[in-house]
Design a protein around this motif. Structure first.
Motif, short mmCIF file in Angstrom:
data_model
loop_
_atom_site.label_atom_id
_atom_site.label_comp_id
_atom_site.label_asym_id
_atom_site.label_seq_id
_atom_site.Cartn_x
_atom_site.Cartn_y
_atom_site.Cartn_z
N TYR A 180 0.86 -1.18 0.00
CA TYR A 180 0.00 0.00 0.00
C TYR A 180 0.89 1.22 0.00
N TRP A 191 2.54 7.24 -16.64
CA TRP A 191 1.78 6.20 -15.98
C TRP A 191 1.06 5.38 -17.04
N PHE A 192 1.20 4.06 -16.94
CA PHE A 192 0.54 3.15 -17.89
C PHE A 192 0.95 3.45 -19.33
N ASP A 222 6.91 0.73 -20.19
CA ASP A 222 7.01 1.11 -18.79
C ASP A 222 7.86 2.37 -18.65
N MET A 230 0.29 -4.97 -19.31
CA MET A 230 -0.32 -4.32 -18.16
C MET A 230 -1.79 -4.69 -18.08
N ALA A 231 -2.24 -5.05 -16.88
CA ALA A 231 -3.66 -5.34 -16.66
C ALA A 231 -4.41 -4.03 -16.48
N THR A 232 -5.48 -3.82 -17.23
CA THR A 232 -6.22 -2.57 -17.14
C THR A 232 -6.89 -2.39 -15.78
N ALA A 233 -7.04 -3.50 -15.02
CA ALA A 233 -7.60 -3.38 -13.67
C ALA A 233 -6.67 -2.60 -12.76
N ASP A 234 -5.38 -2.47 -13.14
CA ASP A 234 -4.41 -1.74 -12.33
C ASP A 234 -4.26 -0.29 -12.77
N ASP A 237 -5.28 2.95 -8.76
CA ASP A 237 -4.80 2.32 -7.54
C ASP A 237 -4.91 3.30 -6.38
N THR A 238 -4.17 3.04 -5.30
CA THR A 238 -4.26 3.88 -4.11
C THR A 238 -3.68 5.27 -4.33
N THR A 240 -4.36 7.06 -7.00
CA THR A 240 -5.32 7.80 -7.80
C THR A 240 -6.14 8.69 -6.87
#
Length: 290
Positions: A180, A191-192, A222, A230-234, A237-238, A240
């Motif tokens: 975390y 980023w991304f 990267d 890269m997983a779009t679910a990521d 994150d914390t 953001t």
């Protein structure tokens, strides 16, 4: 740049008729390059007649294959050594019966290219239409220390326990990081695979909404400019702090442009959602003189 002139092939073979199967063997020995087309063969010394230097034993030799006309190729089979005449005959007759059962598509390639496929169209059924694809705008920060030393200790303890339980023995976690991260200063890097952009005085990261919502994975560069899955679910994150969805609509019937913005703010103890809808009417034609 001048390229060496390669000697033309001098293997005489009949032009195959449509549907005929031909076994092609192409490769090299220590000092020769060889080509076999069924029972017809040809070989040349790799350095004769001032020719090019020997071909390196890698996949680069495939670049010299030129195909004239439309042909269908079966999968390539690679061998560590050039086949002998007997081995070529064995391969040819062993696969000939099976290859004869593969006549190709019922519709010839020329007809496939020439014919047109009917495509259905739908008319607009809504009062307004999207002017451009909706955007996903992310405000984020870089990782920093948490407000209290106790919170940092809790994160460190959990990380130590997780690494001991999941990344020991047979398992290794080379990219193991913090579990975390508390937000610090504004992120103005990348980023991304996206560079930061100025948006109403703030550095943000802008992406098409459909790219994140419709794809489970993306291949992006990267921070070290190396391709990475890269997983779009990521994507969020914390770190953001706020996410905005922006879309522009236009009504053909009424001539009204509508701006829709949905905001999710995560800086507090809970996620706060809000919306803003603004309508703009363009003055045109008779409206300019009234």
């Amino acid at each position: 740049a001048m390229r060496p002139r390669l000697p033309s092939a001098d293997a005489t073979a009949r032009i195959p008729v449509p549907g005929q199967k031909v076994l092609i063997v192409l490769g090299r020995t220590q000092n020769q390059v060889k080509l076999n087309a069924d029972t017809v063969s040809n070989a040349d010394w790799v350095t004769s007649n001032g020719g090019p230097p020997p071909i390196r034993p890698n996949k680069g030799f495939l670049r010299v294959i030129n195909v004239h006309g439309n042909i269908r190729l079966s999968p390539f089979v690679l061998s560590s050594a050039y086949l002998s005449p007997g081995e070529i005959a064995i391969v040819r007759y062993a696969e000939l019966e099976e290859q004869q059962m593969r006549p190709g598509t019922s519709v010839r390639f020329q007809n496939q290219v020439a014919r047109q496929v009917e495509r259905g169209m739908k008319t607009f059924s809504q009062k307004s239409m999207l002017v451009a694809p909706p955007l996903l705008i992310q405000h984020r920060r870089i990782g920093g220390p948490c407000p209290s030393k106790f919170a940092d200790n809790v994160i460190s303890e959990y990380a130590s326990t997780a690494k001991q339980m999941h990344c020991s023995g047979l398992y290794d976690c080379p990219n193991f990081g913090k579990l975390y991260q508390c937000p610090g200063n504004a992120d103005e890097g990348s980023w991304f695979g996206l560079p930061s952009e100025m948006y109403f005085g703030e550095k943000v990261f802008v992406e098409y909404l459909s790219i994140i919502s419709d794809n489970p994975f993306l291949v992006r560069k990267d921070r070290d400019a190396q391709p990475e899955v890269m997983a779009t679910a990521d994507f969020m994150d914390t770190l953001t702090t706020k996410v905005e969805i922006a879309a522009i609509f236009f009504s053909l019937e009424f001539g009204i442009t509508t701006s829709l913005k949905i905001t999710f703010d995560t800086q507090g103890g809970r996620v706060k959602a809000s919306k803003a809808v603004k309508h703009y009417v363009a003055l045109a034609d008779n409206e300019l003189s009234t």
